[in-house]
Design an enzyme around this catalytic site. Sequence first.
Site, PDB file in Angstrom:
ATOM      1  N   GLU A 162      -0.326  -1.879  -8.028  1.00 48.68           N
ATOM      2  CA  GLU A 162      -0.004  -2.256  -6.658  1.00 48.68           C
ATOM      3  C   GLU A 162       0.144  -3.765  -6.434  1.00 48.68           C
ATOM      4  O   GLU A 162      -0.629  -4.400  -5.714  1.00 48.68           O
ATOM      5  CB  GLU A 162      -1.059  -1.710  -5.700  1.00 48.68           C
ATOM      6  CG  GLU A 162      -1.183  -0.206  -5.716  1.00 48.68           C
ATOM      7  CD  GLU A 162      -2.221   0.342  -4.752  1.00 48.68           C
ATOM      8  OE1 GLU A 162      -2.226   1.575  -4.526  1.00 48.68           O
ATOM      9  OE2 GLU A 162      -3.003  -0.461  -4.188  1.00 48.68           O
ATOM     10  N   GLU A 350      -1.868   7.646  -8.364  1.00 53.05           N
ATOM     11  CA  GLU A 350      -2.961   7.823  -7.406  1.00 53.05           C
ATOM     12  C   GLU A 350      -2.475   8.702  -6.257  1.00 53.05           C
ATOM     13  O   GLU A 350      -1.360   8.518  -5.765  1.00 53.05           O
ATOM     14  CB  GLU A 350      -3.455   6.504  -6.800  1.00 53.05           C
ATOM     15  CG  GLU A 350      -4.224   5.598  -7.725  1.00 53.05           C
ATOM     16  CD  GLU A 350      -4.687   4.331  -7.011  1.00 53.05           C
ATOM     17  OE1 GLU A 350      -4.839   4.340  -5.753  1.00 53.05           O
ATOM     18  OE2 GLU A 350      -4.894   3.318  -7.698  1.00 53.05           O
TER      19      GLU A 350
END
Length: 444
Positions: A162, A350
């Site tokens: 991220e 995720e």
Amino acid sequence: MKRDKSFVYGVATAAYQIEGAISEDGRVPSVWDTYCTMPGRIYNGDSGDIACDHYHRYKEDIALMAELGVNSYRFSIAWSRIYSAKGVYNENGMRFYRDILAELKKYNIAPSVTLYHFDLPQWAQDLGGWENRECAEWYNEYARKCFDELGADVPMWITHNEPWCASFLSYMEGTLAPGYTNMEKALKAAHHQLLSHGMAIKSFREMGLPGQIGITLNPAPIYAESGSFRDDIARTAQDGYRNRWFFDPLFGKGYPRDIAMLFAARCGTSFDFIQVGDSDVISTPIDFLGLNFYSHTVVRYRSSCYLLNEDGHTDLPKTDMGWDICPETLVDLIQRIRLDYTDIPIYITENGCALKDCVEDGAIHDSERADYILRHLETIRNINRKGLNIKGYYCWTLMDNFEWACGYGKRFGLVYVDYETQQRIPKDSFYAYKGYIEKNPDIC
């Protein structure tokens, strides 16, 4: 019954969120250790000092993964365990990750290793951090060392987790460590993280390692609150900020000029930190793309907002994080990526939710979380029926943990953690995910 393992079922964690043992075996502070000491930054003044004590309990936690039935474990390496100072390697820190790999091998669980999950060593931050172009070189040195020491036993590497969070949320919005609120800093951090990613991919190829390597982004499908021209401007701006600023350079399109002009208008940046040749490094081909998916984003136009948009309203049910529950929008995201960017394999690295648990007679009931996970798995099944090639799913997360600025106030785990005793108790969602894996060996 032995199942076909062509589809990857896994769980994911991150070093600072579970390991604890912040000063053992040569580990030095990271930016998160520092950030947690700043008053008002973390809910309840919490920190990752102990977290889930995974550093000492990893065997117990890996045994839980085996009980769950997953065939892969995604975890991150703490850079501050591996290098105690610039150029100073710490063998004791690497030993811990070798021990994890050895334990996983006992259960035939494949490791998926993330090199960077937000926790820059404080020594690197003191030397300028991600604003300093040299940080990409320090990261590449660290990556090469991990490849050299662990590469023979790791089939799947992820360079960064991220980068939108590790740059814009960390350097512009100030909600993650190091907690700055400066767009120029954020733009430099984002660029140097992407540059370091490309450098690590090149190193991986040069070293002739087995396995595959990619990156994990956390894009969101962006929707306008209304069909108005104004709200479509808001949607375009938010898409540039959240999605295109990372997808475009990674897949050879360079930085999007429309959002670059908006950034320049807001902070006056000259973009002189982007050098000739950087684009070629950043767009070095990867083997797979990791996506962290939790929700969509709905926006409306507001001229006074820094990037011309603010959160719009929906009536959808929400998690404890305030995020809409909308698994069907993952279809839009995958179709857009396939149309605009790439056909390489995608892994959902995720997916999960923070919701309240019901503790009753020693059992942990969380039917809403179980429903959330199963709905997303069925959405992936439908996506693959369209031939869009999602190769695996990692549930976030194995166990309740330190949830960054939310401290221990939000629980995402399949396993309940009593932070006073460190007791682990599988929740209903643990057994729901286990049952799905058993009944659906392959959803490709």
